[in-house]
Write a protein that holds these residues in place. Structure first.
Motif, PDB file in Angstrom:
ATOM      1  N   GLN A  20      38.274  38.576  42.692  1.00 55.14           N
ATOM      2  CA  GLN A  20      36.894  38.996  42.437  1.00 55.14           C
ATOM      3  C   GLN A  20      36.863  40.179  41.476  1.00 55.14           C
ATOM      4  OE1 GLN A  20      34.933  39.597  46.213  1.00 55.14           O
ATOM      5  NE2 GLN A  20      35.457  37.537  46.905  1.00 55.14           N
ATOM      6  N   ALA A  23      37.608  38.928  37.963  1.00 53.46           N
ATOM      7  CA  ALA A  23      36.437  38.223  37.402  1.00 53.46           C
ATOM      8  C   ALA A  23      35.353  39.224  37.018  1.00 53.46           C
ATOM      9  CB  ALA A  23      35.907  37.210  38.414  1.00 53.46           C
ATOM     10  N   SER A  24      35.171  40.213  37.869  1.00 55.61           N
ATOM     11  CA  SER A  24      34.171  41.235  37.624  1.00 55.61           C
ATOM     12  C   SER A  24      34.506  42.040  36.365  1.00 55.61           C
ATOM     13  CB  SER A  24      34.158  42.146  38.855  1.00 55.61           C
ATOM     14  OG  SER A  24      32.948  42.721  39.028  1.00 55.61           O
ATOM     15  N   LEU A  27      33.801  39.986  33.315  1.00 53.39           N
ATOM     16  CA  LEU A  27      32.356  39.920  33.080  1.00 53.39           C
ATOM     17  C   LEU A  27      31.869  41.196  32.407  1.00 53.39           C
ATOM     18  CD1 LEU A  27      29.627  38.491  33.513  1.00 53.39           C
ATOM     19  CD2 LEU A  27      29.569  39.492  35.801  1.00 53.39           C
ATOM     20  N   GLN A  32      33.186  35.296  29.923  1.00 57.14           N
ATOM     21  CA  GLN A  32      32.842  34.389  31.014  1.00 57.14           C
ATOM     22  C   GLN A  32      33.988  34.395  32.023  1.00 57.14           C
ATOM     23  OE1 GLN A  32      29.915  32.518  31.318  1.00 57.14           O
ATOM     24  NE2 GLN A  32      29.263  33.815  29.609  1.00 57.14           N
ATOM     25  N   ALA A  33      33.671  34.182  33.284  1.00 51.81           N
ATOM     26  CA  ALA A  33      34.717  34.170  34.297  1.00 51.81           C
ATOM     27  C   ALA A  33      34.299  33.291  35.464  1.00 51.81           C
ATOM     28  CB  ALA A  33      34.987  35.588  34.796  1.00 51.81           C
ATOM     29  N   SER A  34      35.283  32.634  36.046  1.00 59.30           N
ATOM     30  CA  SER A  34      35.019  31.945  37.317  1.00 59.30           C
ATOM     31  C   SER A  34      36.116  32.331  38.303  1.00 59.30           C
ATOM     32  CB  SER A  34      34.982  30.425  37.131  1.00 59.30           C
ATOM     33  OG  SER A  34      36.269  29.917  36.881  1.00 59.30           O
ATOM     34  N   TYR A  35      35.705  32.501  39.537  1.00 61.12           N
ATOM     35  CA  TYR A  35      36.623  32.841  40.627  1.00 61.12           C
ATOM     36  C   TYR A  35      36.475  31.770  41.694  1.00 61.12           C
ATOM     37  CZ  TYR A  35      37.202  34.776  45.344  1.00 61.12           C
ATOM     38  OH  TYR A  35      37.502  34.941  46.666  1.00 61.12           O
ATOM     39  N   LEU A  36      37.563  31.105  42.032  1.00 59.93           N
ATOM     40  CA  LEU A  36      37.501  29.989  42.976  1.00 59.93           C
ATOM     41  C   LEU A  36      38.506  30.215  44.098  1.00 59.93           C
ATOM     42  CD1 LEU A  36      36.488  27.017  43.558  1.00 59.93           C
ATOM     43  CD2 LEU A  36      38.488  26.266  42.276  1.00 59.93           C
ATOM     44  N   PRO A  37      38.028  30.520  45.299  1.00 65.03           N
ATOM     45  CA  PRO A  37      38.959  30.761  46.415  1.00 65.03           C
ATOM     46  C   PRO A  37      39.336  29.465  47.119  1.00 65.03           C
ATOM     47  CG  PRO A  37      36.719  31.155  47.142  1.00 65.03           C
ATOM     48  CD  PRO A  37      36.632  30.696  45.702  1.00 65.03           C
ATOM     49  N   ILE A  59      32.952  28.230  30.722  1.00 64.42           N
ATOM     50  CA  ILE A  59      34.153  27.769  31.411  1.00 64.42           C
ATOM     51  C   ILE A  59      33.919  26.361  31.900  1.00 64.42           C
ATOM     52  CG2 ILE A  59      35.555  28.100  33.469  1.00 64.42           C
ATOM     53  CD1 ILE A  59      35.183  31.115  32.966  1.00 64.42           C
ATOM     54  N   PRO A  62      36.891  25.090  36.682  1.00 67.30           N
ATOM     55  CA  PRO A  62      37.318  26.294  37.404  1.00 67.30           C
ATOM     56  C   PRO A  62      38.636  26.083  38.134  1.00 67.30           C
ATOM     57  CG  PRO A  62      35.668  25.123  38.686  1.00 67.30           C
ATOM     58  CD  PRO A  62      35.884  24.311  37.428  1.00 67.30           C
TER      59      PRO A  62
END
Lengths: 184, 266, 360
Positions: A20, A23-24, A27, A32-37, A59, A62
């Motif tokens: 996170q 990604a933050s 940003l 651009q950002a994606s965070y996938l848990p 993106i 992800p």
């Protein structure tokens, strides 16, 4: 330009926070950002990982089948994800908990004694910040300053933890900068 | 959609001593001969008239014989899934707290499929009123055993009588709900003689007053007859109710909490 | 004027909740189930801030009926759940469809049948697009692919639901609910103040009474209502079919995918291009009404059609209906609660391309 990383370990190691914050930070740099848990159903102690994709453009996926970077915080996550890293990619591992190297000579391996560093800083919980600092120094995916700002924001209600995390980030980054990336 | 009744011209020298309540439409009830639904419908309508609530009340129709109450009440109404009336009523009250809401539910609807919804509405102290019509049988679907069917009572699905060993015991709804802190007013009445009817009307009025005062959940249970599926003439059915239902389901106030002035009733 | 828009990093589930609040939703009734719990958490925190109501129901059955009640007063109201809970809501949805009451239901889909697992899935496609419970009803269903789109669709769904007086479902996925992406948020709006001529609340001011009902005991009445609904769905199909598409104009492989698998496919298309395979992606955004037309159009061009979906093969039925025998349809099912990857899809594109396309 699309960059990706998988942070992997077990629940409770602060993996999701690492993703996170990265990604933050991306940003905040206008990217651009994606965070996938992804994690097993146990609330604590099961396997866990997260994928972060950073790009100048929108993106697409992800998810990543063959990550360019893996940050492994303990042994089982290296065994699980290590073989999937794309040739020419990078693996950062917590050398304190992963004594045995991975048998791959087509990726760059950097062992960071993150648990030892965290213990020296007097807070065993900042292993994730040490590794995040190491990741930023090794990849320059974002700046250490953006990450530091994101950590401060994340900890704004627990400000007593900010200093030790700042030191941890710098220690991880310094370790990578001062060690010729060793093939362990 | 049948609307409120047309005004009636009163001839010179005459006065109105009885009239159809304004809260009822001009549509005749469609219940079987001897059924007590009609009496209960009228009592509720009279109380709505007397309290002046007809312009802010929503009636919730169940699934069962009373599904068509939206035809009979000159009120806003909503017809809802089987047993879910207290949940729908919760939604209405939360979105529109100054709307008066009553559900009208049979024993299958409230004590069978909808026991969870009425129980939790009571536990939350939801500010609405449930009218529970207990005639110990599923009427609309042809007389099957209900949660309130008495031990030994014959129905189309307990042809040799309700067998406790197989079917378990009847549920006493008032007793059950009165254990909940959220339930403010819970009373069981019947409508099989003039005195009981006058008493039942007072119970309806108290239930609505609890809701008007924002004091939470109220429920009035009506012991009722179903001559059709009991296989009895109306007068025999009333007798059967007195001899069999009343001992199992005693009349009375089971809960009357937090009255205005802080007085706790017994 | 609003301030300079600034993206904030949000979880998909939070974006769904915030989008709904911004779209005027003020009532939320729900019941806990993974993987949608951030929605009720967010609503419990934020509804009081906007003068709304969050209430935890005793079950999904109760939750959807609370939605039914609140919606019957004309309020903007929603619930959220995942497959097992959405299954329990089918009864209430059917009544709301029959009684023509608008609402929003968000399904953050997990795998099934039964308890399945909490991993990500799209296997409630059939329940959503054929569902809305029993009888001759359907459920207007939108499927977001990004956290921003999840926000936007939840924001917009109340307008759509009220336009047709009909429930709207958002079919999301566990992964989309859990992932974080930047979102541009709007100011929190109020529901339009216009009087709804069907909304309940008592015969205020002596108006005629209103009845909300799905019972039509006379055969002619029910048949009439069924035809009215069928006409409504035709109108919905004219007005609400939504999709996005991208890729080559002379594709050899047409890819049809929704949600996250569509995004994985986008990245896979870059790999396919590198190996010389021309592709085009059609991503349905509305699942009902389904975008048959663009799929049919591209299937005339592409000898191969590859469906990528998070189920054993559900949307593929609709794709086959659209494609007919114009293109050979293959399926890449993504199962077990896992996500597919661009690498896996690129491999499949290559495989179907080499296998040979439409039979002569």
């Amino acid at each position: 330009m699309r960059t990706d990383v998988i942070f992997a370990g077990i629940g409770g190691q602060g993996l999701m926070t690492m993703g996170q914050i990265l990604a933050s930070a991306a940003l905040s740099e206008g990217k651009q950002a994606s965070y996938l848990p992804s994690y097993s159903p146990e609330v604590r102690g099961g396997w866990a990982n997260c994928t972060v994709v950073i790009s100048e453009n929108s993106i697409g996926s992800p998810t990543v089948g063959e990550p360019s970077v893996l940050v492994a915080l303990e042994r089982t996550s290296l065994a699980k994800h290590g073989p999937t890293v794309k040739p020419g990619g990078l693996i950062l591992l917590n050398a304190s908990l992963i004594p045995e190297p991975l048998q791959r000579d087509d990726v760059r391996l950097i062992g960071v004694p993150a648990t030892e560093i965290a213990d020296e800083l007097g807070n065993p919980h900042v292993v994730n910040s040490v590794m995040l600092g190491a990741y930023v120094a090794a990849t320059e995916a974002v700046t250490l300053g953006s990450v530091a700002d994101a950590v401060r924001e994340q900890l704004r209600s627990r400000f007593h933890l900010i200093d030790v995390n700042m030191t941890a980030l710098r220690s991880g980054a310094d370790f990578v900068a001062s060690h010729t990336p060793e093939v362990v | 959609m049948p609307e409120t009744q047309p005004p009636v011209e009163i001839p010179e020298g005459m006065e109105v001593v009885a009239t159809r309540p304004r809260a009822l439409t001009d549509v005749p009830f469609t219940y079987c001969p001897g059924c007590t639904h009609g009496t209960i419908h009228r009592l509720i309508a009279e109380v709505i008239d007397e309290l002046g609530l007809d312009d802010r009340t929503v009636a919730i129709a169940p699934v069962g014989c009373a599904v068509w109450i939206y035809e009979f009440y000159a009120l806003d109404a909503i017809q809802v899934p089987h047993g879910r009336a207290p949940a729908v009523g919760t939604g209405i009250k939360r979105a529109s707290p100054d709307t008066m809401v009553f559900t009208y539910q049979g024993d299958g609807d409230l004590a069978g499929i909808g026991l969870a919804e009425v129980t939790h509405a009571a536990a939350r102290g939801e500010n609405l009123t449930c009218f529970f019509i207990n005639n110990a049988v599923y009427g609309m679907t042809q007389g099957q055993m209900a949660p309130t069917t008495l031990p030994g009572q014959k129905t189309t699905t307990s042809p040799r009588g309700r067998d406790i060993a197989r079917d378990g015991h009847p549920i006493r709804v008032c007793e059950l709900l009165s254990t909940l802190d959220g339930a403010t007013y819970v009373e069981r009445v019947m409508v099989t003689d003039p005195k009981a009817i006058r008493h039942a009307k007072r119970a309806i009025r108290r239930a609505f007053e609890v809701q008007m005062e924002g004091r939470g959940f109220s429920l009035v249970e009506f012991l009722s007859i179903c001559p059709t599926w009991w296989g009895k003439k109306p007068d025999e059915a009333v007798e059967w109710l007195r001899e069999n239902m009343m001992p199992y389901y005693p009349l009375g106030v089971f809960k009357s909490a937090g009255q205005a002035g802080g007085e706790q009733a017994a | 004027m609003s301030a300079e828009p600034k993206a904030i990093l949000m979880k998909g589930n939070e974006a769904a909740a915030e989008g709904a609040i911004a779209g005027g939703c003020r009532y939320f009734f729900g019941y806990p189930i993974t993987p949608q719990n951030e929605i009720p958490h967010y609503m419990a925190e934020h509804m009081p801030q906007v003068g709304g109501v969050y209430l935890q129901a005793e079950s999904e059955v109760a939750a959807i009926n609370m939605v039914f009640g609140a919606a019957s007063t004309g309020a903007r109201v929603m619930t959220s759940s995942s497959g097992p809970g959405i299954a329990l809501m089918q009864e209430g949805l059917s009544y709301m469809i029959g009684a023509r009451v608008p609402c929003l239901v968000v399904n953050v889909c997990r795998g099934g049948p039964g308890l399945g697992n909490i991993g990500t899935s799209q296997s409630d496609y059939w329940m959503a697009t054929r569902g809305g419970g029993h009888g001759d009803g359907r459920c207007i269903t939108f499927a977001p692919a990004t956290v921003q789109e999840q926000y936007d669709l939840c924001y917009e769904s109340f307008d759509v639901a009220e336009r047709y007086r009909h429930p709207v479902m958002i079919l999301s996925e566990a992964a989309l609910g859990q992932m974080m992406e930047p979102v541009f948020v709007r100011p929190r709006g109020e529901a339009p103040k216009d009087e709804k001529p069907w909304a309940l609340g008592g015969r205020r001011g002596g108006r005629n009474r209103r009845v909300i009902n799905s019972l039509y005991a006379q055969p002619d009445d029910l048949a009439r209502e069924n035809r009215v609904l069928a006409e409504l769905y035709e109108q919905v199909t004219r007005e609400q079919v939504r999709w996005s598409e991208k890729g080559d104009d002379d594709p050899e492989v047409l890819i049809v995918a929704f949600g996250i698998p569509a995004r994985c496919s986008e990245t896979a298309m870059e790999r396919a291009a590198a190996s010389g395979v021309r592709t085009r992606l059609v991503r349905p955004i509305s699942l009902f009404p389904f975008p048959h037309e663009p799929i049919r159009r591209w299937a005339k061009v592409a000898p191969h059609t590859l469906v990528v979906e998070g189920s054993i093969g559900q949307m593929v039925d609709d794709v086959r209906m659209a494609v007919g025998d114009q293109s050979k349809v293959s399926l890449l099912p993504v199962l077990g609660g896992l996500l597919t990857t661009p690498e896996e899809i690129a491999h499949e594109i290559q495989r179907v391309y080499e296998e040979g396309g439409r039979a002569p």
